[in-house]
Design an enzyme around this catalytic site. Sequence first.
Site, mmCIF file in Angstrom:
data_model
loop_
_atom_site.group_PDB
_atom_site.id
_atom_site.type_symbol
_atom_site.label_atom_id
_atom_site.label_comp_id
_atom_site.label_asym_id
_atom_site.label_seq_id
_atom_site.Cartn_x
_atom_site.Cartn_y
_atom_site.Cartn_z
ATOM 1 N N TYR A 154 0.840 -1.199 0.000
ATOM 2 C CA TYR A 154 0.000 0.000 0.000
ATOM 3 C C TYR A 154 0.874 1.248 0.000
ATOM 4 O O TYR A 154 0.663 2.178 -0.791
ATOM 5 C CB TYR A 154 -0.936 0.004 1.213
ATOM 6 N N ALA A 156 3.969 1.514 -0.920
ATOM 7 C CA ALA A 156 4.691 1.605 -2.183
ATOM 8 C C ALA A 156 3.795 2.170 -3.284
ATOM 9 O O ALA A 156 4.233 3.002 -4.098
ATOM 10 C CB ALA A 156 5.217 0.231 -2.581
#
Length: 264
Positions: A154, A156
């Site tokens: 998430y 990233a």
Amino acid sequence: MSRLKGKVAFITGAASGIGSACALRFAAEGAAIGGFDQSDDTDARWSEATRLAADVYFATGDVRSEDSVAAAVADVRQRFGRIDVVVNSAGVAGGGPVHIMPAEEWDRVIDINLKGTFLVCKHTLAPMLEQGAGSIINIASIEGLEGSEGGSVYNASKAGVVMLTRNMAMDYARKGIRVNAVCPGFIETPMLSQVFGLPGLEEYRARIVEAHQMGRTGRPEEIANAALFLASDEASFITGHALVVDGGFTAGHRMGLTKLMGLE
């Protein structure tokens, strides 16, 4: 109020949460609304937006599908003749330690949160380039600016949204198109409720709430207000910015000294 009068806004994730809050806020400011969501189970905010908006379009589809996105954008252009504002609000939660994460889960989150943002931007840029004007607002997250335990995919994906925003701002500024991101803290949305509804996360939720300096989570309307500002002419000299709207979550860490100072 008419800060968006005569403008057309295309909003993904429009059926609920931050997306529907943006639709309602923009409609109240005079915009015509094009909504796009994987679900047609719209909430009360969207229903109110349809009452207030000068005109409304809603399509179901998947932001991961270029054909689906392209068709929805084409329909909005045919109906309204233009697209002035885009809000990329479609997103999903996901995370966990990398060493046990299925590749399919990584792909799912990246494809919706980051690739979906790219695809919507790709197809809505065409009318904006023809017009020589436009405002794109990508809903990122404070977790795209700093790490969190188990955030992995998430975080990233949202960090990718922030960097995509900055690069697009550079590419299109001299074509009259502004591109900004909003980085919310923890907001009371269906996605947040789904995450914290998992067994054993009650204590974690309480700690998250306490970590916001204002002592509460945010409301979708508060993110919509920030998006409205970035969409409006009042933000005419703002591009490439990641606006943090987090109730002080990223301001620092509380150690209890405010109580000693008589501030609690």
